[in-house]
Motif scaffolding. Structure first.
Motif, PDB file in Angstrom:
ATOM      1  N   THR A 120       0.845  -1.194   0.000  1.00 27.59           N
ATOM      2  CA  THR A 120       0.000   0.000   0.000  1.00 27.59           C
ATOM      3  C   THR A 120       0.879   1.242   0.000  1.00 27.59           C
ATOM      4  OG1 THR A 120      -1.667  -1.182   1.290  1.00 27.59           O
ATOM      5  CG2 THR A 120      -1.892   1.202   1.146  1.00 27.59           C
ATOM      6  N   ALA A 121       0.633   2.133  -0.988  1.00 27.33           N
ATOM      7  CA  ALA A 121       1.432   3.352  -1.091  1.00 27.33           C
ATOM      8  C   ALA A 121       0.742   4.545  -0.449  1.00 27.33           C
ATOM      9  CB  ALA A 121       1.734   3.659  -2.560  1.00 27.33           C
ATOM     10  N   ASP A 122      -0.587   4.588  -0.498  1.00 29.08           N
ATOM     11  CA  ASP A 122      -1.291   5.747   0.044  1.00 29.08           C
ATOM     12  C   ASP A 122      -2.756   5.401   0.278  1.00 29.08           C
ATOM     13  OD1 ASP A 122      -1.656   8.305   0.976  1.00 29.08           O
ATOM     14  OD2 ASP A 122      -1.685   9.261  -0.997  1.00 29.08           O
ATOM     15  N   GLU A 146      -1.413  -0.804   7.133  1.00 30.98           N
ATOM     16  CA  GLU A 146      -1.047  -1.081   5.743  1.00 30.98           C
ATOM     17  C   GLU A 146       0.210  -0.364   5.278  1.00 30.98           C
ATOM     18  OE1 GLU A 146      -4.103  -1.025   2.796  1.00 30.98           O
ATOM     19  OE2 GLU A 146      -5.685  -1.417   4.262  1.00 30.98           O
ATOM     20  N   ILE A 147       0.401   0.891   5.716  1.00 32.54           N
ATOM     21  CA  ILE A 147       1.560   1.658   5.260  1.00 32.54           C
ATOM     22  C   ILE A 147       2.622   1.610   6.352  1.00 32.54           C
ATOM     23  CG2 ILE A 147       2.345   3.884   4.385  1.00 32.54           C
ATOM     24  CD1 ILE A 147      -0.515   4.521   3.613  1.00 32.54           C
ATOM     25  N   ARG A 148       3.463   0.590   6.274  1.00 32.70           N
ATOM     26  CA  ARG A 148       4.441   0.333   7.328  1.00 32.70           C
ATOM     27  C   ARG A 148       5.818   0.133   6.724  1.00 32.70           C
ATOM     28  NH1 ARG A 148       1.673  -3.099  11.849  1.00 32.70           N
ATOM     29  NH2 ARG A 148       3.849  -3.559  12.290  1.00 32.70           N
ATOM     30  N   ASN A 287      10.814  -9.681 -19.619  1.00 29.42           N
ATOM     31  CA  ASN A 287       9.962 -10.863 -19.787  1.00 29.42           C
ATOM     32  C   ASN A 287       9.575 -11.514 -18.465  1.00 29.42           C
ATOM     33  OD1 ASN A 287       8.662 -12.792 -21.602  1.00 29.42           O
ATOM     34  ND2 ASN A 287      10.155 -14.272 -20.803  1.00 29.42           N
ATOM     35  N   ASP A 288      10.354 -11.238 -17.414  1.00 28.23           N
ATOM     36  CA  ASP A 288      10.118 -11.903 -16.132  1.00 28.23           C
ATOM     37  C   ASP A 288       9.671 -10.967 -15.013  1.00 28.23           C
ATOM     38  OD1 ASP A 288      10.853 -14.408 -17.175  1.00 28.23           O
ATOM     39  OD2 ASP A 288      12.979 -13.963 -16.855  1.00 28.23           O
ATOM     40  N   ARG A 289       9.412  -9.696 -15.330  1.00 27.35           N
ATOM     41  CA  ARG A 289       8.993  -8.771 -14.277  1.00 27.35           C
ATOM     42  C   ARG A 289       8.066  -7.703 -14.830  1.00 27.35           C
ATOM     43  NH1 ARG A 289      11.352  -4.349 -11.045  1.00 27.35           N
ATOM     44  NH2 ARG A 289      13.105  -4.251 -12.492  1.00 27.35           N
ATOM     45  N   ILE A 290       7.011  -7.450 -14.102  1.00 22.53           N
ATOM     46  CA  ILE A 290       6.033  -6.423 -14.463  1.00 22.53           C
ATOM     47  C   ILE A 290       5.724  -5.591 -13.226  1.00 22.53           C
ATOM     48  CG2 ILE A 290       3.681  -5.964 -15.286  1.00 22.53           C
ATOM     49  CD1 ILE A 290       3.803  -8.551 -16.841  1.00 22.53           C
ATOM     50  N   GLN A 291       5.732  -4.279 -13.380  1.00 19.64           N
ATOM     51  CA  GLN A 291       5.365  -3.369 -12.306  1.00 19.64           C
ATOM     52  C   GLN A 291       3.938  -2.876 -12.537  1.00 19.64           C
ATOM     53  OE1 GLN A 291       8.561  -3.936 -10.170  1.00 19.64           O
ATOM     54  NE2 GLN A 291       7.243  -2.267  -9.532  1.00 19.64           N
ATOM     55  N   CYS A 292       3.200  -2.685 -11.452  1.00 18.54           N
ATOM     56  CA  CYS A 292       1.824  -2.219 -11.572  1.00 18.54           C
ATOM     57  C   CYS A 292       1.547  -1.148 -10.524  1.00 18.54           C
ATOM     58  CB  CYS A 292       0.837  -3.377 -11.391  1.00 18.54           C
ATOM     59  SG  CYS A 292      -0.908  -2.878 -11.424  1.00 18.54           S
ATOM     60  N   ARG A 293       0.937  -0.073 -10.972  1.00 20.16           N
ATOM     61  CA  ARG A 293       0.433   0.960 -10.057  1.00 20.16           C
ATOM     62  C   ARG A 293      -1.081   0.822 -10.056  1.00 20.16           C
ATOM     63  NH1 ARG A 293       2.059   4.242  -5.805  1.00 20.16           N
ATOM     64  NH2 ARG A 293       1.131   6.318  -5.912  1.00 20.16           N
ATOM     65  N   GLN A 294      -1.631   0.574  -8.905  1.00 19.75           N
ATOM     66  CA  GLN A 294      -3.063   0.341  -8.821  1.00 19.75           C
ATOM     67  C   GLN A 294      -3.765   1.356  -7.964  1.00 19.75           C
ATOM     68  OE1 GLN A 294      -4.489  -3.517  -8.007  1.00 19.75           O
ATOM     69  NE2 GLN A 294      -6.422  -2.761  -8.698  1.00 19.75           N
ATOM     70  N   ARG A 295      -4.963   1.723  -8.388  1.00 16.66           N
ATOM     71  CA  ARG A 295      -5.794   2.658  -7.623  1.00 16.66           C
ATOM     72  C   ARG A 295      -7.186   2.066  -7.457  1.00 16.66           C
ATOM     73  NH1 ARG A 295      -9.803   6.498  -9.035  1.00 16.66           N
ATOM     74  NH2 ARG A 295      -9.911   8.330  -7.673  1.00 16.66           N
ATOM     75  N   THR A 296      -7.660   1.982  -6.219  1.00 11.46           N
ATOM     76  CA  THR A 296      -9.039   1.565  -5.970  1.00 11.46           C
ATOM     77  C   THR A 296      -9.799   2.747  -5.371  1.00 11.46           C
ATOM     78  OG1 THR A 296      -8.600   0.755  -3.720  1.00 11.46           O
ATOM     79  CG2 THR A 296      -8.342  -0.826  -5.525  1.00 11.46           C
ATOM     80  N   ASP A 327       1.462  -0.353  -4.939  1.00  6.49           N
ATOM     81  CA  ASP A 327       2.577  -0.670  -5.833  1.00  6.49           C
ATOM     82  C   ASP A 327       2.734  -2.185  -5.824  1.00  6.49           C
ATOM     83  OD1 ASP A 327       3.218   1.965  -6.552  1.00  6.49           O
ATOM     84  OD2 ASP A 327       4.344   2.257  -4.698  1.00  6.49           O
ATOM     85  N   VAL A 328       2.617  -2.764  -7.019  1.00  9.20           N
ATOM     86  CA  VAL A 328       2.598  -4.217  -7.132  1.00  9.20           C
ATOM     87  C   VAL A 328       3.702  -4.675  -8.092  1.00  9.20           C
ATOM     88  CG1 VAL A 328       1.149  -6.235  -7.575  1.00  9.20           C
ATOM     89  CG2 VAL A 328       0.091  -4.081  -6.838  1.00  9.20           C
ATOM     90  N   THR A 329       4.418  -5.696  -7.698  1.00  3.05           N
ATOM     91  CA  THR A 329       5.480  -6.255  -8.536  1.00  3.05           C
ATOM     92  C   THR A 329       5.159  -7.720  -8.833  1.00  3.05           C
ATOM     93  OG1 THR A 329       7.147  -4.802  -7.551  1.00  3.05           O
ATOM     94  CG2 THR A 329       7.942  -6.753  -8.735  1.00  3.05           C
ATOM     95  N   TYR A 330       5.190  -8.071 -10.125  1.00  5.60           N
ATOM     96  CA  TYR A 330       4.976  -9.454 -10.553  1.00  5.60           C
ATOM     97  C   TYR A 330       6.310 -10.014 -11.044  1.00  5.60           C
ATOM     98  CZ  TYR A 330       0.164  -7.863 -10.642  1.00  5.60           C
ATOM     99  OH  TYR A 330      -1.053  -7.321 -10.297  1.00  5.60           O
ATOM    100  N   THR A 331       6.716 -11.104 -10.469  1.00  5.66           N
ATOM    101  CA  THR A 331       7.941 -11.789 -10.870  1.00  5.66           C
ATOM    102  C   THR A 331       7.581 -13.165 -11.378  1.00  5.66           C
ATOM    103  OG1 THR A 331       9.171 -10.601  -9.147  1.00  5.66           O
ATOM    104  CG2 THR A 331      10.228 -12.533 -10.137  1.00  5.66           C
TER     105      THR A 331
END
Length: 334
Positions: A120-122, A146-148, A287-296, A327-331
């Motif tokens: 969680t970023a914010d 969450e923000i720790r 090919n092995d890593r994707i970054q994601c910025r998510q907002r709900t 902030d989400v990281t997929y490996t």
């Protein structure tokens, strides 16, 4: 349910999971009137709103004709950067798009299994603390849990994307989609425990339904029924940035009690009804890593039975009451 190489639906699940975990948390108070004995209290949770992230699935047959915030019908395709703009500018309006496709069609390099790390970023309360679940205490608890810096508020889970047939793109041929049932179960395991999801009767692009076990310490034998209905969907590929992919779903999340001895008994009034927009901006690093910025962004829904909830909906004036960035990281799981 979010969560995953998570599609918007999955992030709603994560919000849900965190809120569900809070049902059994006696140290947090809910802003609304106290529920009857034996009812789980909906409160901010140590587990991020996994439920909000469950929220992005629905069958077109089950979709209500209009969302409660009835967005004006928009052209089939809006400006190509509308999702990234809504996320970056923290738009406080309801989604202007409709149901633009029968699923989210991910780029080919998403296919496969992934290890996911979500932080969680914010957390923002656009309508003030009074309309945030749990009030100022609920907001402070959400931020503290969450923000720790120690990482205890972060989530680690697995996700996968699979090849399906019948997509709109490619003349009805195959396409890459999130494995909803698998991803939702993995998110719930990470946020609520290994045996949190008891059954998943429906898991398709437009509807997701599941039964959740009572949280530990809830002192109730009742199960929790979760229904997530997709109201709107949009995804964008940017020709100027081929490494970027944006998608969004706007869903209605309905949380109700279900009797343990008779899950098919007539439904009781919902414990919670909300609408959630989840925007995910993916950037393919390699090919092995994707970054994601998510907002709900969580919106209130007018209640026909609860005057306090109805008043809160009026006070929100169609704006979200709870906005969270992740902030989400997929490996890739080799």
């Amino acid at each position: 349910m979010n969560n995953m190489m998570r599609r918007p639906f999955l992030f709603s699940l994560i919000l849900l999971a965190r809120n569900v975990a809070a049902y059994s948390s006696p140290r947090r108070a809910h802003a609304a009137a106290a529920p009857a004995p034996g009812i789980w209290q909906v409160q901010p949770s140590d587990r991020r709103g996994a439920m909000s992230q469950i929220a992005a699935l629905v069958t077109t047959l089950a979709v209500p004709s209009k969302p409660a915030h009835s967005a004006v019908e928009a052209p089939n395709r809006l400006a190509q950067d509308i999702l990234e703009s809504r996320s970056a500018e923290n738009s406080l309006t309801v989604p202007p798009y409709g149901m633009e496709s029968n699923d989210i069609f991910y780029p080919p390099n998403f296919r496969g299994s992934w290890k996911v790390y979500s932080k969680t970023a914010d957390i923002v309360a656009p309508c003030g603390y009074e309309l945030f679940t749990g009030g100022k205490t609920g907001y402070d608890n959400a931020v503290q849990s969450e923000i720790r810096d120690d990482g205890k508020g972060d989530l680690y889970y697995k996700a996968r994307f699979v090849t399906l047939s019948g997509g709109e793109e490619g003349g009805g041929g195959s396409y890459i989609a999130a494995d909803r049932e698998y991803n939702a179960r993995e998110i719930a395991k990470a946020a609520m425990g290994a045996y949190s999801i008891i059954d998943t009767p429906v898991a398709n692009p437009n509807r997701y339904s599941c039964l959740l076990a009572p949280p530990d310490g809830s002192n109730t034998g009742d199960l929790i029924s979760v229904d997530i209905l997709t109201l709107a969907r949009k995804f964008e590929r940017q020709s100027s940035s081929p490494d970027k992919f944006a998608c969004s779903e706007f869903v209605r999340q309905i949380v109700s009690q279900a009797q343990r001895n008779n899950p098919n008994a007539p439904p009781r009034p919902p414990l919670s009804v909300k609408e959630i927009e989840t925007i995910s901006i993916y950037t393919v690093v390699d090919n092995d890593r994707i970054q994601c910025r998510q907002r709900t962004a969580t919106y209130l829904v007018p209640s026909q039975t609860d005057p306090i909830a109805f008043k809160k909906w009026q006070l929100s004036q169609g704006k979200p009451v709870d906005v969270r960035y992740y902030d989400v990281t997929y490996t890739r799981n080799i």
